[in-house]
Design a protein around this motif. Structure first.
Motif, PDB file in Angstrom:
ATOM      1  N   ALA A  35       0.656  76.273  69.489  1.00  0.00           N
ATOM      2  CA  ALA A  35       0.231  75.063  68.793  1.00  0.00           C
ATOM      3  C   ALA A  35      -0.537  75.417  67.523  1.00  0.00           C
ATOM      4  O   ALA A  35      -0.383  74.751  66.479  1.00  0.00           O
ATOM      5  N   THR A  91      11.771  67.443  66.433  1.00  0.00           N
ATOM      6  CA  THR A  91      11.622  68.842  66.862  1.00  0.00           C
ATOM      7  C   THR A  91      12.696  69.693  66.183  1.00  0.00           C
ATOM      8  O   THR A  91      12.416  70.798  65.694  1.00  0.00           O
ATOM      9  N   SER A 100       4.093  72.126  71.063  1.00  0.00           N
ATOM     10  CA  SER A 100       3.401  72.768  69.950  1.00  0.00           C
ATOM     11  C   SER A 100       3.139  71.835  68.783  1.00  0.00           C
ATOM     12  O   SER A 100       2.500  72.231  67.818  1.00  0.00           O
ATOM     13  N   TRP A 101       3.651  70.589  68.873  1.00  0.00           N
ATOM     14  CA  TRP A 101       3.379  69.656  67.764  1.00  0.00           C
ATOM     15  C   TRP A 101       3.218  68.219  68.226  1.00  0.00           C
ATOM     16  O   TRP A 101       2.981  67.326  67.416  1.00  0.00           O
ATOM     17  N   LEU A 139       0.500  66.028  66.825  1.00  0.00           N
ATOM     18  CA  LEU A 139       0.708  65.512  65.472  1.00  0.00           C
ATOM     19  C   LEU A 139       1.543  64.230  65.505  1.00  0.00           C
ATOM     20  O   LEU A 139       1.273  63.287  64.757  1.00  0.00           O
ATOM     21  N   PHE A 194       2.114  76.544  64.916  1.00  0.00           N
ATOM     22  CA  PHE A 194       2.836  75.409  64.347  1.00  0.00           C
ATOM     23  C   PHE A 194       1.987  74.688  63.310  1.00  0.00           C
ATOM     24  O   PHE A 194       2.469  74.316  62.231  1.00  0.00           O
ATOM     25  N   THR A 195       0.725  74.453  63.629  1.00  0.00           N
ATOM     26  CA  THR A 195      -0.151  73.710  62.723  1.00  0.00           C
ATOM     27  C   THR A 195      -0.310  74.449  61.405  1.00  0.00           C
ATOM     28  O   THR A 195      -0.209  73.848  60.319  1.00  0.00           O
ATOM     29  N   ILE A 246      11.893  70.142  62.460  1.00  0.00           N
ATOM     30  CA  ILE A 246      10.889  71.188  62.228  1.00  0.00           C
ATOM     31  C   ILE A 246      11.517  72.567  62.365  1.00  0.00           C
ATOM     32  O   ILE A 246      11.255  73.476  61.560  1.00  0.00           O
ATOM     33  N   LEU A 306       3.150  74.442  59.462  1.00  0.00           N
ATOM     34  CA  LEU A 306       3.466  73.133  58.897  1.00  0.00           C
ATOM     35  C   LEU A 306       2.570  72.813  57.704  1.00  0.00           C
ATOM     36  O   LEU A 306       3.013  72.175  56.735  1.00  0.00           O
ATOM     37  N   PRO A 320      -5.423  72.944  65.223  1.00  0.00           N
ATOM     38  CA  PRO A 320      -5.106  71.644  65.824  1.00  0.00           C
ATOM     39  C   PRO A 320      -6.209  71.053  66.691  1.00  0.00           C
ATOM     40  O   PRO A 320      -6.305  69.839  66.824  1.00  0.00           O
TER      41      PRO A 320
END
Length: 821
Positions: free
Chosen positions: A551, A136, A507-508, A511, A554-555, A139, A558, A571
């Motif tokens: 979320a 985390t 939020s990740w 993944l 974030f997707t 990121i 990233l 996501p």
């Protein structure tokens, strides 16, 4: 319960077997087609409540159903384990939040297993686990490098008694602190933000292709709030239109510049930077009291339509020049105008906006129409189209033409411009609390804000901290944590004491589930490509805005930064939002003390009965009142299935198929078609009903004078166990093992034989003038028109009619048709 059906023993047996065998564990190189089922990251508050049971029953049903359909199903579980409740518990009891949280996780995990939900427990993720904290923070640093994370001033809730920042949940309805009782103030502090606004257009436009409930997509569209229009400047003046001593102006945003000739007042947000400078002295005390009151309210309260408008606004005593008319208009403050949307100022056109109309009426302000309403209009504000009126050079134009002309006029004079505004604001992620993921930067007197090097991650909060009654974060007082070395100049530095919003963790996590054993990255692009986007995401509609929005951000971020696959823009492919469980009309909650404990029901009637009752009570998307849930009925039904599958009902014989046997075969294969369709449509309540109908039919069949054909009955019972297996996994597993020696959950989902779905034929009697003239074999399901056509096609009927048209035909398909000659 039926003899031999020891619910607790059977359910414990199968839950242990699924765990020991790793029945639902899956590797990333599994050769089956992938399918990802995910229920929202739960906060570990202790043992499961009925909302958990409902949510995780739906998810487990899909996992088992898709597995039987040949998919390699990823079904992970984790815990959103940071948050304020654990910190509050530490303040009350002195127990460290980690100890408190780990105990709650153990309780919830046990509850989920007792429900019969199956997961790949090896992939378990917990927000407070150091390995998850590390990634985390990693990121966060990548976002910081890319300019997607930054620091700026923002208002917070400050308690003067506790001398600390409060979460919104800690501020009572009367604006006081839940601990000290002091009136909470708004203060501006340096805060960390994610630049989610960079993705506003993508977040909005990409909603169109998602298989999500329309109301959720609407909620997200409204939250993003994209508006096209114009911004322009308004000079502050006095009542006579003379320039204000300050020489100041402010900018307004409007989607309807074509109505500007009807602007009769302007409104600023109470926090607007000009308020203190422009308010006239004789109104200052009253205005300051109004501003202080409004600053205690949440944005949601301020945007609501509740409360008398006379108490929601106040006149500043200052005026602004309407650039379209050159006339001064009064400047008011109103709680529903926010500095976080647009420019924090609006022009008010009461004739074309209902809230402006109501405000103008409440404060005795002029109302000037600039759009001609249709003939006979008797309403108040008119928001439709029509020719411009009272608008000088815009008169006669339609809406589209007038908007373009008004913006051109502003731009030509250099006082305004075309613009697009968003309600969406950057994500404030700072939390002045202990129990959260530490923000991995240090503050150096020489170098400023410096990221912690990747090799020094994770930055962990210390265990030897003292939780003060004030709620102030212990990180600010812990010298061992605070003191650090600047990674750049090696001089003394201070660690950041803010922690991250728990929405960052959620939020990740989906993944990380795809690649939880990776020690060199948060996840690999290959693993993300295999499993993402999530095929079926399940959770409450209360997370429709923030969690799902974050979320998605974030997707996309990233992917753009090269850490997730470029093509992964969303996501969650498909979203389902289940209904809420209530008791006597009120939401079940610990704070209200109106919980019904699932474990008490599992102890008495079993998890299968509880699951079945939830599935049967109503469509999954509907709210459910516990009073409508019938555990006893579910238990009785399962006992009937037990007796039927164990051969305790009626007799079974070996014989050639009879019409009665064929009818049961037809009902069996029709059930396969029905349940398959209803599972795909989330129509679980009617799926349960279909199973109950077949069981009733099988009881009558087995107890008939002729008994049941053994092969037909066995096929029907086996089919019943297969289609019930995703809904009631324990009893079906036990019965299948007793009948066949292996597991029903490893069986292939049944497929219907088309030849056994044919509609039965019956003999239809055809009369002419009340006398039987023919008997015709017809489909049992034919409708009235088909029955009449079949009767009139009969040669015997035509002979009776002698070529004449019948006067009337009375049809009672499929048994009787009477032709009146």
């Amino acid at each position: 319960m039926s003899d031999g059906y020891d619910v607790q023993a059977i359910e414990a047996k199968w839950q242990q077997r699924w765990r020991d065998s790793g029945a639902y564990e899956i590797d990333n190189d599994d050769q089956r087609p992938p399918y990802y089922v995910l229920s929202m990251y739960p906060y570990p508050s202790g043992r499961a409540h009925m909302g958990h049971v409902r949510n995780y029953t739906f998810g487990d049903l899909i996992v088992r159903y898709r597995t039987m359909n040949g998919y390699g199903v990823l079904s992970p579980i984790g815990f959103d384990s940071f948050g304020l409740p654990a910190e509050n518990a530490a303040i009350r009891t002195g127990e460290h939040p980690r100890t408190f949280t780990d105990a709650r996780i153990e309780e919830l995990a046990s509850s989920l297993q007792r429900i019969g939900a199956v997961y790949d427990w090896r992939r378990q993720v917990k927000s407070h686990d150091p390995s998850y904290i590390k990634w985390t923070q990693w990121i966060f640093l990548r976002f910081l490098e890319a300019g997607l994370a930054y620091r700026a001033e923002a208002p917070v809730n400050w308690c003067p008694g506790c001398q600390t920042v409060l979460a919104n949940e800690q501020v009572l309805a009367d604006g006081t602190c839940e601990r000290s009782g002091d009136v909470v103030e708004k203060r501006d502090l340096e805060q960390w933000f994610f630049k989610i606004t960079d993705y506003a257009d993508q977040l909005l436009d990409d909603l169109d292709d998602l298989e999500w409930p329309e109301r959720v997509k609407t909620m997200q569209r409204n939250w993003i709030g994209r508006s096209k229009g114009a911004e322009f400047d308004m000079d502050v003046v006095d009542a006579d239109g003379e320039p204000h001593p300050s020489g100041r102006s402010f900018r307004v945003f409007t989607t309807r510049p074509d109505t500007s000739f009807g602007m009769t007042f302007a409104v600023l947000a109470p926090e607007h930077e000009l308020v203190e400078e422009i308010v006239v002295e004789e109104r200052r005390a009253e205005v300051e009291a109004f501003v202080a009151r409004v600053r205690k309210e949440t944005e949601i309260d301020r945007l609501s339509a509740e409360g008398p408008l006379e108490k929601r606004g106040i006149f500043t005593g200052a005026y602004a020049r309407n650039p379209f008319t050159g006339k001064p208009v009064p400047i008011y403050l109103a709680d529903y105008v926010l500095t976080t949307y647009g420019t924090g100022a609006i022009m008010a056109v009461p004739a074309e906006d209902q809230r402006d109309w109501d405000f103008a009426t409440a404060y005795g302000l002029p109302i000037v129409r600039t759009v001609q309403p249709p003939e006979g209009w008797e309403g108040e504000a008119y928001t439709g189209d029509g020719p411009r009126i009272n608008s000088d050079w815009l008169d006669g134009m339609d809406k589209t033409t007038a908007i373009a002309a008004a913006i051109d006029w502003l731009e030509e004079r250099g006082i305004g411009e075309r613009t697009v505004n968003y309600r969406l604001r950057d994500w404030l992620l700072s939390r002045q609390r202990f129990w959260g993921c530490p923000i991995p930067v240090v503050h150096c007197p020489s170098c400023g804000i410096v990221p912690v090097p990747d090799e020094e991650l994770p930055v962990l909060a210390p265990d030897d901290v003292e939780f003060l009654p004030t709620g102030e974060s212990p990180l600010k007082l812990h010298e061992g944590f605070l003191r650090a070395e600047c990674p750049t100049c090696r001089g003394p530095a201070t660690r950041e004491t803010d922690t991250m919003d728990t929405f960052v963790d959620s939020s990740w996590y989906f993944l990380r589930f795809a690649d939880p054993f990776n020690e060199s990255a948060p996840f690999s692009a290959d693993a993300a490509s295999r499993w993402l986007p999530v095929d079926q995401y399940i959770g409450g509609v209360e997370h429709a805005i923030l969690h799902l929005m974050y979320a998605r951000f974030f997707t996309k971020a990233l992917a753009d930064l090269g850490y997730a696959p470029k093509e992964l823009r969303e996501p969650f492919k498909r979203l389902f939002t289940q209904g809420m469980v209530r008791l006597h009309g009120a939401k079940m909650s610990k704070s209200k003390g109106n919980l019904v404990a699932p474990e008490e029901i599992i102890d008495s009637d079993g998890a299968d009965a509880l699951r079945l009752a939830h599935l049967f009570v109503s469509p999954p998307s509907d709210d459910v009142d516990w009073d409508a849930v019938t555990i006893e009925g579910a238990s009785r039904f399962l006992a009937r299935v037990w007796r039927l599958a164990n051969g305790e009902i009626g007799t079974a014989v070996d014989r050639a198929p009879t019409p009665a046997d064929e009818a049961i075969e037809r009902a069996t294969h029709q059930l396969i078609v029905r349940i398959t369709d209803e599972f795909e449509r989330w129509s679980y309540n009617t799926a349960v009903a279909g199973c109950m109908e077949l069981v009733n039919e099988l009881y009558r069949y087995a107890q008939s004078d002729d008994g049941a054909r053994r092969e037909t009955l066995d096929e029907a019972v086996d089919t019943l166990l297969k289609v019930m297996a995703p809904m009631t996994p324990h009893i079906t597993a036990e019965l299948w093992e007793r009948r066949h020696g292996d597991s029903v959950h490893t069986q292939t989902w049944p497929t219907a034989d088309p030849s056994k779905l044919a509609v039965a034929t019956v003999t239809m009697v055809v009369q002419v003038n009340g006398k039987v003239r023919d008997r015709i074999e017809v489909d049992a399901g034919l409708d009235e028109d088909a029955a009449v056509a079949a009767a009139l096609a009969s040669e015997k009927v035509q002979a009776q009619l002698g070529g004449a048209e019948p006067r009337k035909v009375i049809a009672r398909p499929p048994k009787l048709v009477n032709v009146v000659a």
